[in-house]
Structure formats: structure tokens, C-alpha cells
Scaffold this motif. Structure first.
Motif, PDB file in Angstrom:
ATOM      1  N   VAL A   1       0.865  -1.178   0.000  1.00 42.75           N
ATOM      2  CA  VAL A   1       0.000   0.000   0.000  1.00 42.75           C
ATOM      3  C   VAL A   1       0.900   1.225   0.000  1.00 42.75           C
ATOM      4  O   VAL A   1       2.039   1.171   0.454  1.00 42.75           O
ATOM      5  CB  VAL A   1      -0.962   0.043   1.211  1.00 42.75           C
ATOM      6  CG1 VAL A   1      -1.961  -1.090   1.167  1.00 42.75           C
ATOM      7  CG2 VAL A   1      -0.206   0.044   2.528  1.00 42.75           C
ATOM      8  N   LYS A   2       0.386   2.323  -0.516  1.00 42.68           N
ATOM      9  CA  LYS A   2       1.116   3.588  -0.500  1.00 42.68           C
ATOM     10  C   LYS A   2       0.683   4.358   0.739  1.00 42.68           C
ATOM     11  O   LYS A   2      -0.509   4.518   0.991  1.00 42.68           O
ATOM     12  CB  LYS A   2       0.831   4.383  -1.760  1.00 42.68           C
ATOM     13  CG  LYS A   2       1.350   3.712  -3.013  1.00 42.68           C
ATOM     14  CD  LYS A   2       1.385   4.670  -4.170  1.00 42.68           C
ATOM     15  CE  LYS A   2       1.919   4.018  -5.420  1.00 42.68           C
ATOM     16  NZ  LYS A   2       3.259   3.523  -5.327  1.00 42.68           N
ATOM     17  N   ALA A   3       1.676   4.798   1.498  1.00 43.02           N
ATOM     18  CA  ALA A   3       1.387   5.520   2.739  1.00 43.02           C
ATOM     19  C   ALA A   3       2.340   6.697   2.870  1.00 43.02           C
ATOM     20  O   ALA A   3       3.491   6.633   2.440  1.00 43.02           O
ATOM     21  CB  ALA A   3       1.541   4.589   3.939  1.00 43.02           C
ATOM     22  N   SER A   4       1.847   7.771   3.452  1.00 39.53           N
ATOM     23  CA  SER A   4       2.669   8.957   3.681  1.00 39.53           C
ATOM     24  C   SER A   4       3.008   9.072   5.160  1.00 39.53           C
ATOM     25  O   SER A   4       2.340   8.492   6.013  1.00 39.53           O
ATOM     26  CB  SER A   4       1.930  10.210   3.209  1.00 39.53           C
ATOM     27  OG  SER A   4       0.727  10.351   3.927  1.00 39.53           O
ATOM     28  N   LYS A   5       4.047   9.851   5.427  1.00 39.50           N
ATOM     29  CA  LYS A   5       4.399  10.128   6.818  1.00 39.50           C
ATOM     30  C   LYS A   5       3.278  10.915   7.462  1.00 39.50           C
ATOM     31  O   LYS A   5       2.606  11.714   6.801  1.00 39.50           O
ATOM     32  CB  LYS A   5       5.681  10.958   6.891  1.00 39.50           C
ATOM     33  CG  LYS A   5       6.918  10.226   6.481  1.00 39.50           C
ATOM     34  CD  LYS A   5       8.127  11.142   6.628  1.00 39.50           C
ATOM     35  CE  LYS A   5       9.403  10.412   6.312  1.00 39.50           C
ATOM     36  NZ  LYS A   5      10.583  11.239   6.576  1.00 39.50           N
TER      37      LYS A   5
END
Length: 108
Positions: free
Chosen positions: A20-24
Motif C-alpha cells: 500500500v502507499k502511505a505517507s508520513k
């Protein structure tokens, strides 16, 4: 610095055999996590509320998932994902492997 607002780094994190793509997490989101943690300590909320918040705040396409939808995942899977998000956000353990205290400061 204004040109950097809203430009968080995106990471591919492993989840259920895929990515999955996740941001800080932002500073504001971290503060919200801390408030949820206080509620957990006071017995006013449970740890799953924190996991749900972290995933909704960070993972692409998860912001509109309901509690019921998030609860349909295996607890271990969503907990591991939330822990990875916390790690990429600079929380959790310091570089020496120690968990920071509430008053500790980190420098980079």
C-alpha cells in the motif's frame, strides 16, 4: 518552506502480501495520535481507535473506510501496518533502539 507544504513522502509498505502507499504523518496528525493515546491510558478509548486513525490518515484510499471495513482486516495485519507508519513518521524507537519518552527530543 511553503512550497513543501502538503508534499509528504510516499512509501510502499507491505500489507497482506502486497503493498500500500502511505505517507508520513504530519505534526498535526501525530498530535491527534497522542490525544488518542491519552484516551487509551484513561480508559476512554481503545487501541483500535489509534490504529484506525493512523491508517486513515496515512494510507492512500483509506480515508473513507468505515470502522466496519477496517475491522474486517486481520488485527495483526492492520496493527503491523500502523506500526510501520509510525516508524516512517519518525516515532516509536530512536536510533539506539530505545523508545523515546514524552519529553525526549530528536535531532536529525
Amino acid at each position: 518552506m511553503r512550497e513543501f507544504l502538503g508534499n509528504g513522502r510516499i512509501f510502499d509498505l507491505p500489507f497482506m502480501g502486497g503493498n500500500v502507499k502511505a505517507s508520513k504523518l504530519t505534526v498535526g496528525q501525530v498530535e491527534s495520535v497522542k490525544e488518542i493515546a491519552k484516551g487509551i491510558a484513561d480508559g476512554q478509548t481503545n487501541e483500535l481507535d489509534s490504529v484506525r486513525f493512523i491508517i486513515r490518515a496515512s494510507v492512500e484510499g483509506a480515508s473513507d473506510l468505515s470502522d466496519e471495513e477496517l475491522d474486517s482486516f486481520a488485527l495483526e495485519e492492520i496493527t503491523n501496518l500502523a506500526e510501520k507508519i509510525i516508524e516512517i513518521s519518525g516515532l516509536g524507537q530512536d536510533k539506539k533502539g530505545k523508545a523515546p519518552t514524552a519529553n525526549s527530543k530528536t535531532t536529525k
